[in-house]
Design an enzyme around this catalytic site. Structure first.
Site, PDB file in Angstrom:
ATOM      1  N   LYS A 139      -2.630 -49.663  14.220  1.00 22.12           N
ATOM      2  CA  LYS A 139      -2.032 -48.455  14.810  1.00 22.12           C
ATOM      3  C   LYS A 139      -3.052 -47.626  15.580  1.00 22.12           C
ATOM      4  CE  LYS A 139       1.657 -47.979  11.450  1.00 22.12           C
ATOM      5  NZ  LYS A 139       2.270 -47.069  10.489  1.00 22.12           N
ATOM      6  N   GLU A 166      -3.688 -37.693  11.420  1.00 18.62           N
ATOM      7  CA  GLU A 166      -3.083 -36.964  12.537  1.00 18.62           C
ATOM      8  C   GLU A 166      -2.341 -35.759  11.993  1.00 18.62           C
ATOM      9  OE1 GLU A 166      -0.877 -40.163  14.427  1.00 18.62           O
ATOM     10  OE2 GLU A 166       0.859 -39.858  13.152  1.00 18.62           O
ATOM     11  N   HIS A 192      10.106 -42.316   4.241  1.00 22.22           N
ATOM     12  CA  HIS A 192       9.658 -42.875   5.516  1.00 22.22           C
ATOM     13  C   HIS A 192      10.275 -44.240   5.816  1.00 22.22           C
ATOM     14  CE1 HIS A 192       6.926 -39.589   5.246  1.00 22.22           C
ATOM     15  NE2 HIS A 192       6.196 -40.133   4.305  1.00 22.22           N
ATOM     16  N   LYS A 214      13.907 -46.305   6.904  1.00 23.58           N
ATOM     17  CA  LYS A 214      15.199 -46.012   7.520  1.00 23.58           C
ATOM     18  C   LYS A 214      16.373 -46.394   6.616  1.00 23.58           C
ATOM     19  CE  LYS A 214      12.721 -47.016  11.694  1.00 23.58           C
ATOM     20  NZ  LYS A 214      12.268 -48.107  12.559  1.00 23.58           N
TER      21      LYS A 214
HETATM   22  P1  ADP Z   1       5.547 -47.514   9.290  1.00 22.33           P
HETATM   23  O1  ADP Z   1       4.814 -48.443  10.209  1.00 22.33           O
HETATM   24  O2  ADP Z   1       5.068 -47.587   7.883  1.00 22.33           O
HETATM   25  O3  ADP Z   1       7.030 -47.594   9.431  1.00 22.33           O
HETATM   26  P2  ADP Z   1       5.431 -45.203  11.085  1.00 22.33           P
HETATM   27  O4  ADP Z   1       4.168 -44.833  11.747  1.00 22.33           O
HETATM   28  O5  ADP Z   1       6.469 -45.920  11.913  1.00 22.33           O
HETATM   29  O6  ADP Z   1       5.115 -46.045   9.765  1.00 22.33           O
HETATM   30  O7  ADP Z   1       6.110 -43.915  10.477  1.00 22.33           O
HETATM   31  C1  ADP Z   1       7.250 -43.997   9.643  1.00 22.33           C
HETATM   32  C2  ADP Z   1       7.830 -42.614   9.441  1.00 22.33           C
HETATM   33  O8  ADP Z   1       6.863 -41.747   8.821  1.00 22.33           O
HETATM   34  C3  ADP Z   1       8.221 -41.890  10.714  1.00 22.33           C
HETATM   35  O9  ADP Z   1       9.495 -42.253  11.169  1.00 22.33           O
HETATM   36  C4  ADP Z   1       8.173 -40.448  10.245  1.00 22.33           C
HETATM   37  O10 ADP Z   1       9.315 -40.112   9.484  1.00 22.33           O
HETATM   38  C5  ADP Z   1       6.985 -40.434   9.323  1.00 22.33           C
HETATM   39  N1  ADP Z   1       5.751 -40.053  10.050  1.00 22.33           N
HETATM   40  C6  ADP Z   1       4.783 -40.860  10.546  1.00 22.33           C
HETATM   41  N2  ADP Z   1       3.804 -40.144  11.138  1.00 22.33           N
HETATM   42  C7  ADP Z   1       4.148 -38.836  11.015  1.00 22.33           C
HETATM   43  C8  ADP Z   1       3.556 -37.591  11.416  1.00 22.33           C
HETATM   44  N3  ADP Z   1       2.383 -37.539  12.048  1.00 22.33           N
HETATM   45  N4  ADP Z   1       4.216 -36.441  11.122  1.00 22.33           N
HETATM   46  C9  ADP Z   1       5.410 -36.478  10.472  1.00 22.33           C
HETATM   47  N5  ADP Z   1       6.006 -37.605  10.060  1.00 22.33           N
HETATM   48  C10 ADP Z   1       5.405 -38.779  10.315  1.00 22.33           C
END
Ligand code: ADP
Length: 454
Positions: free
Chosen positions: A116, A200, A235, A237
Site C-alpha cells: 500500500k 495516515e 472495516h 464490507k
Molecule cells: P483493506 O485492504 O484491509 O481492505 P483498506 O485500506 O481498503 O484496507 O481500508 C478498509 C477500510 O478501513 C476503509 O474502507 C475504511 O472504512 C477504513 N479506513 C482505511 N483507512 C482509513 C483512514 N485513513 N481513515 C478512516 N478510515 C480508514
C-alpha cells in the site's frame, strides 16, 4: 485459450466456471480434501484434489500443485478469483514461466498494488489526492507520535501489505500510540508475514467509494462507475450498492477519471478496483484491489458488462472495444440501482461467530431483478469451519435506490435457511434504518449504531 483452471472455491469459483462455459471454454476445478462435496467441483468439467496433506486454506495456496494440475489437464489459463493467490505476484510469475496465462494483471502490477505504500506513491505520482500520511514506512512509536503531534490525532496505523480490514488500528491520542503500534505490528506479522506499517490521518466519517476499472492489453482503460461500500463491520464490507446516491455528477466524473488516470499510469491490465474515502470536502485514494471483487455483481447489474467474462477475454488478448464491443467511455451509461447483501453463516446474536453444521432447509428467493451467487447454499449442505462464512450473495436491481431497498427487504424475507444461523436479521435492520435508507451511511455506521444489533 481453451481450458481454464479456477484456483478458488465457493461462490466465486462457480461464478467463474459459469463465465467460462458461456465463452465455450472448458473448466478445471481444484478442491481441498475438506471441500470434496463443494458445489464448485461438480460445476466444472473436471476436478482434482489440490494440496494433498495440507490444511484446508493452505491447499488452495499450493502454487506448485496448482500449476502441476494445470499442466496435467492441459489448462492454458488460470483464474485466481479473489483472496487466496489472486494478488500473489510470485504465483502470477510462476504461471507465466509455465506458459500458462494468469487471468489478472502482471506480476509487476501486483507488486505495486500489493504494497500500500508503493500504491500510494503511484497514486501521488498520477496526481491523485491521498490521505496525509507518513511518506513511506514508520519504524518506531516515536515516529507515529511525532506524526500525530504534527498533523493532529486521531491517526491510523496500517499494514503495508494489509487486506481484509486486518492490521489497521485507530490511535486517538499520544498515550495510545505505543500499545496500538505494537498490536498492529504483530497483527501484520501474523497475517501477512511482514510487519511494515505506515501511518495516515484517520478520517472520522468518510464514505467508501470505489471505481471499477477494465483495462485491455492495447492501452484501453475504462471505468464502469462507482460502488458505495460504506456499510462495513470492522472495516469489512457487508452491503454494497451502485451507483452512489449522494455523489454529484461532477464529483462522480472527477473520481472515476482519477481512477482511470492512475491505472493508465501503471499500464494496468485486466479488471481492478480503485478505492477512495470520500468526505464532504474531498476524496482520497486508499488502495487498489488488482482482481475481481466480491461486489463486482452490482456494477454488472447497472452497466450490463460481464466483468468476469471481460477478465477472461482481456487475458486472451482481446480488445475492449473492437472485440468485447464495450462502447467508448463517453457512451457507457448505467441504469437504475443495484444492491448486494453478503449472506454469511454468522450468528449476529453471538458476536458474529461463524456458525457451522448442516443446512436443514434452504429455500432461495427469486423473481424479477434478483440475482443470487452461491457456492454451497442448498438443503443438506454441510457448512464447515475451514473457510470464510459467505453463503450466498443476494443482489437486486431496480430503477431507484428506494425500489432496490424495498426489493432487497422482500428478498431477505423470502429466504428460508434452517440449521445454521445467518446474518439476515442483522442486514434487515441495516436496510430498514433511516440512515441507510437516506443514503447517509458512512464507514462507521454499523459500529456506531447499537440498535442494529437487537
Ligand atoms: P483493506 O485492504 O484491509 O481492505 P483498506 O485500506 O481498503 O484496507 O481500508 C478498509 C477500510 O478501513 C476503509 O474502507 C475504511 O472504512 C477504513 N479506513 C482505511 N483507512 C482509513 C483512514 N485513513 N481513515 C478512516 N478510515 C480508514
Amino acid at each position: 485459450m481453451k481450458k481454464v483452471l479456477i484456483a478458488n472455491r465457493g461462490e466465486i469459483a462457480v461464478r467463474i466456471i459459469r463465465a467460462c462455459h458461456e465463452l465455450k471454454l472448458k473448466t478445471v476445478a481444484i478442491f481441498a480434501k475438506e471441500d470434496d462435496l463443494s458445489v464448485h467441483r461438480f460445476k466444472a468439467d473436471e476436478a482434482y484434489l489440490v494440496g494433498a496433506g495440507k490444511r484446508p486454506i493452505e491447499a488452495y495456496l499450493d502454487m506448485d500443485d496448482i500449476i502441476r494440475i494445470a499442466k496435467q489437464t492441459g489448462a492454458d489459463a488460470i483464474h485466481p478469483g479473489y483472496g487466496f493467490l489472486s494478488e500473489n505476484e510470485a504465483f502470477a510469475a510462476k504461471c507465466q514461466q509455465a506458459g500458462i496465462t494468469f487471468i489478472g494483471p502482471t506480476a509487476e502490477q501486483l507488486a505495486i498494488f500489493g504494497d500500500k505504500i508503493r500504491a500510494k506513491e503511484a497514486a501521488l505520482a498520477a496526481g491523485l489526492h491521498t490521505i496525509p500520511g507518513s511518506d513511506g514506512p514508520v519504524k518506531s512509536v516515536a515516529e507515529v507520535r511525532e506524526f500525530g503531534q504534527r498533523h493532529g490525532f486521531p491517526v491510523m496505523v496500517k499494514a503495508a501489505l494489509g487486506g481484509g480490514g486486518r492490521g489497521m488500528r485507530i490511535i486517538r491520542n499520544a498515550q495510545e500510540v505505543a500499545e496500538n503500534f505494537e498490536r498492529a505490528r504483530s497483527e501484520a506479522q501474523q497475517s501477512f508475514g511482514d510487519d511494515e506499517l505506515y501511518v495516515e490521518k484517520y478520517l472520522e466519517n468518510p464514505k467508501h467509494i470505489e471505481v471499477q476499472i477494465l483495462a485491455d492489453q492495447h492501452g484501453n482503460v475504462i471505468h464502469l462507475f462507482e460502488r458505495d461500500c460504506s456499510v462495513q463491520r470492522r472495516h469489512q464490507k457487508v452491503i454494497e450498492f451502485a451507483p452512489s446516491i449522494v455523489l454529484s455528477e461532477s464529483r462522480r466524473q472527477e473520481i472515476c477519471n482519477a481512477a482511470v488516470r492512475l491505472m493508465k499510469s501503471v499500464h494496468y491490465q485486466n479488471a481492478g478496483t480503485v478505492e477512495f474515502l470520500v468526505t464532504a470536502e474531498d476524496y482520497y485514494f486508499i488502495e487498489v484491489n488488482p482482481r475481481v471483487q466480491v461486489e463486482h455483481t452490482v456494477t454488472e447489474m447497472i452497466t450490463n458488462v460481464d466483468i468476469v467474462q471481460s477478465q477472461i477475454l482481456i487475458a486472451s488478448g482481446k480488445n475492449l472495444h473492437k472485440d468485447l464491443k464495450i462502447p467508448e467511455q463517453n457512451q457507457i451509461f448505467f441504469h437504475g440501482c443495484a444492491i448486494q447483501c453478503r449472506v454469511t453463516t454468522e450468528d449476529p446474536e453471538n458476536n458474529f461467530m461463524p456458525d457451522t453444521g448442516k443446512i436443514e432447509t434452504y429455500r432461495s428467493p427469486g423473481g424479477y431483478g434478483v440475482r443470487l451467487d452461491g457456492g454451497n447454499a442448498y438443503t443438506g449442505s454441510i457448512i464447515t469451519p475451514y473457510f470464510d462464512s459467505l453463503l450466498v450473495k443476494a443482489c437486486v436491481s431496480s430503477r431507484t435506490f428506494e425500489g432496490a431497498v424495498m426489493k432487497m427487504n422482500r428478498v431477505l424475507n423470502e429466504f428460508i435457511i434452517r440449521g445454521v444461523k445467518t446474518n439476515i436479521p442483522f442486514m434487515q435492520n441495516v436496510l430498514n434504518h433511516p440512515v441507510f435508507k437516506a443514503g447517509e451511511a458512512h464507514t462507521t455506521f454499523i459500529d456506531k449504531t447499537p440498535e442494529l444489533f437487537v
